[in-house]
Design an enzyme around this catalytic site. Sequence first.
Site, PDB file in Angstrom:
ATOM      1  N   ASP A 110      32.868 -31.766  59.201  1.00  0.00           N
ATOM      2  CA  ASP A 110      32.379 -32.106  57.857  1.00  0.00           C
ATOM      3  C   ASP A 110      30.846 -32.058  57.811  1.00  0.00           C
ATOM      4  O   ASP A 110      30.181 -31.888  58.841  1.00  0.00           O
ATOM      5  CB  ASP A 110      32.894 -33.502  57.481  1.00  0.00           C
ATOM      6  N   ASP A 155      35.101 -31.578  47.056  1.00  0.00           N
ATOM      7  CA  ASP A 155      36.430 -32.146  47.313  1.00  0.00           C
ATOM      8  C   ASP A 155      37.352 -31.988  46.116  1.00  0.00           C
ATOM      9  O   ASP A 155      36.975 -32.316  44.988  1.00  0.00           O
ATOM     10  CB  ASP A 155      36.316 -33.647  47.595  1.00  0.00           C
TER      11      ASP A 155
HETATM   12  C1  GLA Z   1      34.451 -35.252  52.742  1.00  0.00           C
HETATM   13  C2  GLA Z   1      35.349 -34.027  52.849  1.00  0.00           C
HETATM   14  C3  GLA Z   1      36.788 -34.430  52.535  1.00  0.00           C
HETATM   15  C4  GLA Z   1      37.237 -35.536  53.461  1.00  0.00           C
HETATM   16  C5  GLA Z   1      36.268 -36.713  53.393  1.00  0.00           C
HETATM   17  C6  GLA Z   1      36.527 -37.735  54.476  1.00  0.00           C
HETATM   18  O1  GLA Z   1      34.326 -35.718  51.442  1.00  0.00           O
HETATM   19  O2  GLA Z   1      34.909 -32.993  52.028  1.00  0.00           O
HETATM   20  O3  GLA Z   1      37.641 -33.312  52.652  1.00  0.00           O
HETATM   21  O4  GLA Z   1      37.266 -35.008  54.765  1.00  0.00           O
HETATM   22  O5  GLA Z   1      34.914 -36.282  53.560  1.00  0.00           O
HETATM   23  O6  GLA Z   1      35.585 -38.765  54.422  1.00  0.00           O
END
Ligand code: GLA
Length: 400
Positions: free
Chosen positions: A126, A196
Amino acid sequence: MGWCSWNAFNRNFTEDIFYRAADEMVTNGMQAAGYEYINVDGGWWEGIGTGKVVRNSSGYPTWSAAKYPRGLPTLIEYIHKKGFKYGHYTNAGPTACSGDEGTSQGYEAQDVHLFTSWGIDMLKVDACYTPVPPASKNKDIIQLWNRLLNESGRKVLFSNCRNGCRTDNGTTSKHGFSPWAPWCAELTNMWRNSGDIKATWASMLYNLDSLKGRGAIGGPGRWNDPDFLEVGVGEFAYDGSKRSLEMNRAHFALWAVTSSPLIVAPDLASCPRDILEIFLNEVAISINQQYAGNAGDRLIFDGEVLGANDESQIWYKPLPNKTAAVVLFNPASDGAAVKLNVPYRSLPALAAGMPGWRCRVLDVWGGNNSMVDDGLEVFLEPRSAYFVMISLCEGPSLVI
Ligand code: GLA
């Protein structure tokens, strides 16, 4: 293809959920259908939510003892014994998205060593609190992880979560066919194109839009990632109505036709049969898994994006043997049904010529197939799609 805990459970999980998912996926047919990864996401470490990732005296992160009473390696062993692969998660920055300091920045070599010693098969890296673009910084980060994973000697699918490569990071335009940094596809196996996904129709459309113009970049071992499927979750929770079924089918069809990773994420224990049947549809899966030169994209014909007004979109993926998959899609949330047309001659994979050609059209969800002249024409209600596989085209017979 796989299942991840994130959408349904967020950080509120315990190991039982994963043991249960492994068992469910064997009995409900998902394993046989090709779903092979079982993935954790953020929040597996000791110290989750306290502001600090707990690392031991040698600097290795430890797993949450409350979440994994039997230990994370024991779970991974179980997942492997059941015939699945295990997908792990970490963050390239110094601080997790949840605010805990002490994620992988500065510990990259150690963390890769630890995770691969546990037997991970996939790693999502990430981008929380990593330096903001320029893209060169993102590239340095991804290059480092790429090198360490390759040096580990373990085969690990490398998933780049938002380290550069997005269409919406300010360097690219949302609606245009966005510029592309080739390193994104060279250094990882999949990369997020957008932020997301949330379990709403609008968010699904936004992430879908990030795939526009990127079909030529995807290919075996390197895939665009519009994020998890929300099928069966949140606004997509199945309420038994036709509209609810159709919107779930449309979401899945659009991810399938663009060769996107099919990582589903509802609570499998309470997943309705109609939703499971979407996951198990063999034709949809085979369309997703085949490749014939383009991963799937909005259809361009005579220099125009067909359905460019966004009220009627046409997504197309060429398949081997003069076969094509097409999703005709009405993304509107309300209003009247819209008419969509696709002439066969706009689908290069078919090599079908002028009017007069006939092709076999297989309705992916309905299962019925028939010979249809010239092309497709359908009326689609809001939030619905017509997902077909077209093959066996014949030219007009000679009239003497
Ligand atoms: C980010 C990522 C998500 C998830 C969250 C976990 O927002 O883009 O897909 O992995 O972190 O905290």
